[in-house]
Design a protein around this motif. Structure first.
Motif, PDB file in Angstrom:
ATOM      1  N   LEU A  38       2.219  -9.941  28.192  1.00 32.03           N
ATOM      2  CA  LEU A  38       1.739 -10.455  29.468  1.00 32.03           C
ATOM      3  C   LEU A  38       2.722 -10.182  30.605  1.00 32.03           C
ATOM      4  CD1 LEU A  38       0.147 -13.864  28.372  1.00 32.03           C
ATOM      5  CD2 LEU A  38      -1.044 -11.797  29.110  1.00 32.03           C
ATOM      6  N   GLN A  39       4.011 -10.300  30.347  1.00 28.97           N
ATOM      7  CA  GLN A  39       5.003 -10.089  31.399  1.00 28.97           C
ATOM      8  C   GLN A  39       4.982  -8.643  31.903  1.00 28.97           C
ATOM      9  OE1 GLN A  39       8.920 -11.391  30.339  1.00 28.97           O
ATOM     10  NE2 GLN A  39       9.791 -10.977  32.352  1.00 28.97           N
ATOM     11  N   GLN A  40       4.685  -7.701  30.994  1.00 28.08           N
ATOM     12  CA  GLN A  40       4.628  -6.287  31.376  1.00 28.08           C
ATOM     13  C   GLN A  40       3.199  -5.831  31.687  1.00 28.08           C
ATOM     14  OE1 GLN A  40       6.260  -7.385  28.549  1.00 28.08           O
ATOM     15  NE2 GLN A  40       8.315  -7.250  29.425  1.00 28.08           N
ATOM     16  N   SER A  41       2.241  -6.727  31.547  1.00 33.51           N
ATOM     17  CA  SER A  41       0.824  -6.421  31.784  1.00 33.51           C
ATOM     18  C   SER A  41       0.333  -5.276  30.904  1.00 33.51           C
ATOM     19  CB  SER A  41       0.584  -6.076  33.264  1.00 33.51           C
ATOM     20  OG  SER A  41       0.925  -7.154  34.093  1.00 33.51           O
ATOM     21  N   LEU A  42       0.764  -5.274  29.637  1.00 30.44           N
ATOM     22  CA  LEU A  42       0.410  -4.206  28.718  1.00 30.44           C
ATOM     23  C   LEU A  42      -0.277  -4.741  27.465  1.00 30.44           C
ATOM     24  CD1 LEU A  42       3.554  -1.870  28.629  1.00 30.44           C
ATOM     25  CD2 LEU A  42       1.306  -1.339  29.598  1.00 30.44           C
ATOM     26  N   LEU A  43      -1.231  -3.973  26.961  1.00 27.69           N
ATOM     27  CA  LEU A  43      -1.823  -4.232  25.653  1.00 27.69           C
ATOM     28  C   LEU A  43      -1.673  -2.966  24.831  1.00 27.69           C
ATOM     29  CD1 LEU A  43      -5.039  -6.033  24.619  1.00 27.69           C
ATOM     30  CD2 LEU A  43      -4.669  -3.693  23.842  1.00 27.69           C
ATOM     31  N   LEU A  44      -1.118  -3.108  23.620  1.00 26.03           N
ATOM     32  CA  LEU A  44      -0.926  -1.989  22.714  1.00 26.03           C
ATOM     33  C   LEU A  44      -1.643  -2.283  21.403  1.00 26.03           C
ATOM     34  CD1 LEU A  44       2.907  -1.461  23.283  1.00 26.03           C
ATOM     35  CD2 LEU A  44       1.026  -0.227  24.386  1.00 26.03           C
ATOM     36  N   ASN A  45      -2.350  -1.299  20.885  1.00 30.26           N
ATOM     37  CA  ASN A  45      -3.082  -1.500  19.636  1.00 30.26           C
ATOM     38  C   ASN A  45      -2.937  -0.284  18.729  1.00 30.26           C
ATOM     39  OD1 ASN A  45      -5.380  -3.034  18.081  1.00 30.26           O
ATOM     40  ND2 ASN A  45      -5.983  -0.883  18.089  1.00 30.26           N
ATOM     41  N   GLY A  46      -2.774  -0.572  17.447  1.00 33.17           N
ATOM     42  CA  GLY A  46      -2.793   0.473  16.426  1.00 33.17           C
ATOM     43  C   GLY A  46      -3.725   0.064  15.309  1.00 33.17           C
ATOM     44  N   THR A  47      -4.618   0.952  14.928  1.00 36.91           N
ATOM     45  CA  THR A  47      -5.581   0.687  13.855  1.00 36.91           C
ATOM     46  C   THR A  47      -5.500   1.809  12.839  1.00 36.91           C
ATOM     47  OG1 THR A  47      -7.096  -0.477  15.336  1.00 36.91           O
ATOM     48  CG2 THR A  47      -8.022   0.364  13.287  1.00 36.91           C
ATOM     49  N   VAL A  48      -5.453   1.452  11.564  1.00 41.06           N
ATOM     50  CA  VAL A  48      -5.527   2.430  10.488  1.00 41.06           C
ATOM     51  C   VAL A  48      -6.842   2.195   9.753  1.00 41.06           C
ATOM     52  CG1 VAL A  48      -4.497   3.308   8.370  1.00 41.06           C
ATOM     53  CG2 VAL A  48      -3.027   2.580  10.261  1.00 41.06           C
ATOM     54  N   ARG A  49      -7.676   3.235   9.738  1.00 37.49           N
ATOM     55  CA  ARG A  49      -9.019   3.115   9.155  1.00 37.49           C
ATOM     56  C   ARG A  49      -9.123   4.020   7.919  1.00 37.49           C
ATOM     57  NH1 ARG A  49     -14.495   2.782  11.962  1.00 37.49           N
ATOM     58  NH2 ARG A  49     -13.250   2.641  13.878  1.00 37.49           N
ATOM     59  N   ALA A  50      -9.578   3.462   6.805  1.00 35.10           N
ATOM     60  CA  ALA A  50      -9.896   4.244   5.612  1.00 35.10           C
ATOM     61  C   ALA A  50     -11.381   4.590   5.688  1.00 35.10           C
ATOM     62  CB  ALA A  50      -9.599   3.456   4.346  1.00 35.10           C
ATOM     63  N   THR A  51     -11.705   5.893   5.714  1.00 41.06           N
ATOM     64  CA  THR A  51     -13.078   6.294   5.980  1.00 41.06           C
ATOM     65  C   THR A  51     -13.439   7.608   5.299  1.00 41.06           C
ATOM     66  OG1 THR A  51     -14.655   6.796   7.760  1.00 41.06           O
ATOM     67  CG2 THR A  51     -12.373   7.482   8.098  1.00 41.06           C
ATOM     68  N   ARG A  52     -14.724   7.773   5.035  1.00 46.80           N
ATOM     69  CA  ARG A  52     -15.322   9.036   4.582  1.00 46.80           C
ATOM     70  C   ARG A  52     -16.349   9.526   5.597  1.00 46.80           C
ATOM     71  NH1 ARG A  52     -18.843   7.577   0.810  1.00 46.80           N
ATOM     72  NH2 ARG A  52     -19.137   9.705   0.063  1.00 46.80           N
ATOM     73  N   VAL A  91      -5.285   4.665  18.139  1.00 41.50           N
ATOM     74  CA  VAL A  91      -4.348   3.949  19.002  1.00 41.50           C
ATOM     75  C   VAL A  91      -4.952   3.728  20.387  1.00 41.50           C
ATOM     76  CG1 VAL A  91      -2.278   4.746  17.803  1.00 41.50           C
ATOM     77  CG2 VAL A  91      -3.220   6.117  19.657  1.00 41.50           C
ATOM     78  N   SER A  92      -4.534   2.631  21.008  1.00 39.80           N
ATOM     79  CA  SER A  92      -4.977   2.288  22.359  1.00 39.80           C
ATOM     80  C   SER A  92      -3.798   1.740  23.142  1.00 39.80           C
ATOM     81  CB  SER A  92      -6.077   1.215  22.328  1.00 39.80           C
ATOM     82  OG  SER A  92      -7.145   1.577  21.486  1.00 39.80           O
ATOM     83  N   ALA A  93      -3.772   2.039  24.430  1.00 37.09           N
ATOM     84  CA  ALA A  93      -2.787   1.464  25.343  1.00 37.09           C
ATOM     85  C   ALA A  93      -3.504   1.136  26.635  1.00 37.09           C
ATOM     86  CB  ALA A  93      -1.638   2.434  25.602  1.00 37.09           C
ATOM     87  N   GLY A 140      -6.776   2.228  30.780  1.00 34.37           N
ATOM     88  CA  GLY A 140      -6.043   2.638  29.591  1.00 34.37           C
ATOM     89  C   GLY A 140      -6.508   3.946  28.997  1.00 34.37           C
ATOM     90  N   VAL A 141      -5.926   4.259  27.834  1.00 39.38           N
ATOM     91  CA  VAL A 141      -6.244   5.485  27.096  1.00 39.38           C
ATOM     92  C   VAL A 141      -6.415   5.131  25.620  1.00 39.38           C
ATOM     93  CG1 VAL A 141      -5.038   7.008  28.694  1.00 39.38           C
ATOM     94  CG2 VAL A 141      -3.786   6.002  26.775  1.00 39.38           C
ATOM     95  N   GLU A 142      -7.176   5.983  24.912  1.00 41.22           N
ATOM     96  CA  GLU A 142      -7.390   5.785  23.480  1.00 41.22           C
ATOM     97  C   GLU A 142      -7.401   7.134  22.769  1.00 41.22           C
ATOM     98  OE1 GLU A 142     -10.198   2.234  22.440  1.00 41.22           O
ATOM     99  OE2 GLU A 142     -11.158   3.440  23.999  1.00 41.22           O
ATOM    100  N   TYR A 143      -7.028   7.096  21.499  1.00 37.49           N
ATOM    101  CA  TYR A 143      -7.048   8.286  20.645  1.00 37.49           C
ATOM    102  C   TYR A 143      -7.490   7.869  19.257  1.00 37.49           C
ATOM    103  CZ  TYR A 143      -5.298  12.158  17.780  1.00 37.49           C
ATOM    104  OH  TYR A 143      -5.192  13.197  16.883  1.00 37.49           O
ATOM    105  N   ARG A 144      -8.388   8.656  18.675  1.00 40.13           N
ATOM    106  CA  ARG A 144      -8.920   8.311  17.347  1.00 40.13           C
ATOM    107  C   ARG A 144      -9.014   9.551  16.476  1.00 40.13           C
ATOM    108  NH1 ARG A 144     -14.605   5.075  16.117  1.00 40.13           N
ATOM    109  NH2 ARG A 144     -14.859   5.745  13.949  1.00 40.13           N
ATOM    110  N   ARG A 145      -8.257   9.596  15.405  1.00 41.50           N
ATOM    111  CA  ARG A 145      -8.344  10.695  14.442  1.00 41.50           C
ATOM    112  C   ARG A 145      -9.555  10.493  13.543  1.00 41.50           C
ATOM    113  NH1 ARG A 145      -3.819  12.195  10.666  1.00 41.50           N
ATOM    114  NH2 ARG A 145      -5.199  13.978  10.436  1.00 41.50           N
ATOM    115  N   LYS A 146     -10.086  11.619  13.044  1.00 41.17           N
ATOM    116  CA  LYS A 146     -11.244  11.554  12.161  1.00 41.17           C
ATOM    117  C   LYS A 146     -11.111  12.607  11.070  1.00 41.17           C
ATOM    118  CE  LYS A 146     -14.854  11.925  14.829  1.00 41.17           C
ATOM    119  NZ  LYS A 146     -14.168  13.004  15.592  1.00 41.17           N
ATOM    120  N   PRO A 147     -11.704  12.375   9.903  1.00 41.42           N
ATOM    121  CA  PRO A 147     -11.603  13.349   8.819  1.00 41.42           C
ATOM    122  C   PRO A 147     -12.501  14.559   9.070  1.00 41.42           C
ATOM    123  CG  PRO A 147     -13.025  11.535   8.163  1.00 41.42           C
ATOM    124  CD  PRO A 147     -12.447  11.162   9.502  1.00 41.42           C
TER     125      PRO A 147
END
Length: 296
Positions: free
Chosen positions: A184-198, A221-223, A234-241
């Protein structure tokens, strides 16, 4: 199988506990934007990735819910998603969404694919809002069961199911772990998700294929920067198989702005890059993303 049964029992117990806590009318007790927006598969989070945040504005003693519509328009395809989600006691989230993917350029100009998605998310530890004095993020686990409803518009080619395009199955389940840190002090939200997928293209082209059929761990990932109480960029990136020979699947990414005029409504606009969709139209797909969410 034993682990799955134990996991199911734990989830059922958590759901019962959360439901017992979340009684009465919604209290709208959470801070603005802390339920996230509706992700493309219906979960609370960003546009591309689910976050550890629980949807809605219900506090630990309440509940919240929302409905959303999202449209993505690229040069040659459209994707529409509509759904509903409920958050219980800021601990459990259940979502239901349907995706409709359509083509607009020959030879896929008649292409039409629909997919239903049932999601569940459980907050395990941490608190994104009240944990400002600790490094630990909010952590949640989730699952999305997806069922592809067949392929339309390719009857002349004898194709009516994604398995005829090389997919091994027309249904599957993604499992993920998400960690979200709100500074909150930096006004930032950071997220990391690891997804197991087919899943191929989120499941729109089925699950598994001629190039692979095993679960793979994909990073998302999201920022986001909180410009003020009502505006987030913000920005987001999502890897896929890459499981299908007919689909040179690549990562998704976007740049977004989300506006929260009130706790009842949010509007998200983005420029999204979705990569190539099929070898029949080997063009890097990019275009506009617009999502509207209403709830409490």
């Amino acid at each position: 199988m034993r682990i799955m049964r134990l996991g199911g029992l734990f989830l059922a117990a958590s759901l019962a506990s959360a439901a017992a806590q979340a009684q009465g009318r919604p209290d709208m007790g959470k801070l603005m934007a802390t339920g996230g927006v509706s992700q493309l598969e219906g979960a609370g989070g960003g546009g591309l990735a689910p976050w550890a945040l629980i949807t809605g504005y219900g506090s630990r003693d309440s509940w919240g819910a929302n409905a959303h519509y999202t449209g993505v328009r690229t040069q040659d395809y459209t994707l529409d998603t509509a759904g509903v989600a409920v958050g219980l006691a800021d601990r459990i989230e259940v979502s239901l969404a349907q995706q409709h993917f359509k083509g607009s350029l020959a030879p896929l100009n008649q292409l039409s694919i629909k997919q239903d998605i049932l999601g569940v998310k459980l907050r395990l530890a941490g608190d994104a809002v009240y944990g400002q004095d600790v490094l630990m993020p909010q952590i949640a686990v989730g699952a999305m069961y997806k069922r592809n409803k067949g392929v339309g518009g390719l009857g002349a080619l004898g194709v009516n199911n994604v398995t005829q395009l090389g997919a091994r199955d027309d249904s599957g389940t993604d499992v993920y772990v998400a960690a979200t840190k709100l500074l909150l002090q930096q006004s930032l939200l950071l997220n990391g998700t690891v997804r197991a997928t087919r899943a191929n293209q989120m499941g729109l082209l089925g699950f598994g294929g001629d190039k692979g059929d095993s679960y793979k761990a994909m990073l998302e990932v999201s920022a986001a920067y909180l410009v003020d109480r009502q505006l987030v960029a913000g920005v987001e990136y999502r890897r896929k198989p890459h499981n299908l020979g007919v689909d040179n699947e690549k990562a998704y990414y976007d740049v977004f702005v989300a506006w929260f005029p009130s706790k009842h409504v949010s509007v998200t606009a983005a420029y999204a890059v979705l990569g190539e969709i099929t070898v029949f139209n080997p063009t890097r797909q990019r275009g506009a993303y617009l999502s509207v969410q209403a709830g409490f």
